[in-house]
Design a protein around this motif. Structure first.
Motif, PDB file in Angstrom:
ATOM      1  N   ASP A  44       8.914  -1.326   0.129  1.00  0.00           N
ATOM      2  CA  ASP A  44       7.668  -1.593  -0.581  1.00  0.00           C
ATOM      3  C   ASP A  44       7.019  -0.272  -0.988  1.00  0.00           C
ATOM      4  O   ASP A  44       6.976   0.684  -0.217  1.00  0.00           O
ATOM      5  N   GLY A  45       6.516  -0.245  -2.222  1.00  0.00           N
ATOM      6  CA  GLY A  45       5.838   0.945  -2.718  1.00  0.00           C
ATOM      7  C   GLY A  45       6.758   2.032  -3.246  1.00  0.00           C
ATOM      8  O   GLY A  45       6.275   3.107  -3.622  1.00  0.00           O
ATOM      9  N   GLY A  64       5.114  -3.978  -4.626  1.00  0.00           N
ATOM     10  CA  GLY A  64       4.328  -2.757  -4.789  1.00  0.00           C
ATOM     11  C   GLY A  64       5.093  -1.639  -5.451  1.00  0.00           C
ATOM     12  O   GLY A  64       4.791  -0.454  -5.237  1.00  0.00           O
ATOM     13  N   ALA A 113       3.576  -2.812  -9.189  1.00  0.00           N
ATOM     14  CA  ALA A 113       2.182  -2.377  -9.150  1.00  0.00           C
ATOM     15  C   ALA A 113       1.844  -1.414 -10.286  1.00  0.00           C
ATOM     16  O   ALA A 113       0.695  -1.381 -10.753  1.00  0.00           O
TER      17      ALA A 113
END
Length: 283
Positions: A17-18, A46, A71
């Protein structure tokens, strides 16, 4: 070093994630759909994506976008992706729009170890002056705008400073690849793929045809294996799964020739009429 990984899920297992991703492709051409689908199945969210566009016709990155997994997008083309526009205007998605040539060079520079460069593209616009809306607040206002960039003059011409792009991972698709990661891209699929591959710290390539080392002439290599860490061989069905974004060829009948009326004689006659018109134009 043998860089082949058994499955796409295994190849993207450490994308968390991210993470930031550089993704190859242009429209539907050269898009690493299998790797993108693997990310979707893993539920990663994300993500900060760097790509020319964010998917088309509910394929490619559009799969992740529709699921709310992205994101931020750094790209140069929105196109007819209505979900992209909706998320951007509602404040759900942060978007950095970049001139297409600048985006390509930022990826290449990052992969070549060049931290920044000057370009005339964007001078005198919000690209250089700042103020481009990166994120809206959902009510029509701008929550986050792009900052101004350094401007410098060389030989009487102004240039804007652009930074090279590096990402945690890169996903690309190639027509052929060997176990060492050397890649060959087919025609228009050689778009952002080599540049995205250079920009990723860990680059994962899905290849339509896997060959043994030495199976690709060194002079034919478009991207050396030094830029690739993992290779996933596609099945024949996956390799053949290629969509058409817009069909622009008119039906045969609409051009005045139907399949039933064609014959060598009519074709020859048509060619003769074409040649006559060409001669009259030249005269």
């Amino acid at each position: 070093m043998d860089k082949v990984v058994a499955t796409a899920l295994e190849a993207v297992a450490d994308v968390g994630d991210g993470s930031s991703l550089a993704v190859g492709g242009f429209g539907l051409s050269g898009v690493p759909n299998v790797l993108i689908q693997a990310l979707y199945e893993r539920g990663v969210s994300g993500l900060a994506v760097v790509s020319n566009n964010c998917g088309a016709m509910e394929s490619g990155l559009a799969v992740l976008l529709a699921a709310g997994r992205i994101a931020r997008v750094t790209g140069s083309y929105i196109g007819a992706n209505k979900e992209f526009a909706r998320q951007y205007l509602s404040g759900e998605l942060e978007v950095e729009m970049i001139p297409q040539g600048t985006l390509a060079e930022r990826l290449r520079a990052g992969g070549a170890g060049i931290p920044a460069f000057y370009t005339p593209a964007g001078v005198g616009t919000q690209v250089a002056d700042g103020g481009l809306p990166w994120r809206y607040d959902g009510s029509g206002g701008v929550a986050l705008a792009s900052p101004p960039k350094e401007i410098r003059e060389f030989d009487g011409t102004e240039y804007v400073l652009e930074r090279g792009i590096r990402t945690d991972f890169a996903l690309v698709r190639a027509a052929r690849g060997d176990r060492h990661g050397n890649l060959v891209f087919a025609k228009s699929a050689r778009n952002f793929n080599p540049l995205a591959a250079m920009a990723g710290r860990i680059t994962i390539a899905e290849v339509e045809e896997l060959v043994e080392p030495g199976g690709i002439d060194p002079d034919a290599v478009h991207l050396p294996g030094i830029f690739v860490q993992r290779v996933v061989a596609l099945t024949p069905e996956q390799a053949a799964d290629k969509g058409v974004e817009r069909r622009t060829v008119a039906p045969r009948a609409a051009r005045g020739t139907s399949r039933s009326s064609w014959s060598p004689r009519t074709a020859s006659s048509a060619r003769g009429r074409t040649r006559t018109r060409t001669r009259s134009i030249r005269i």
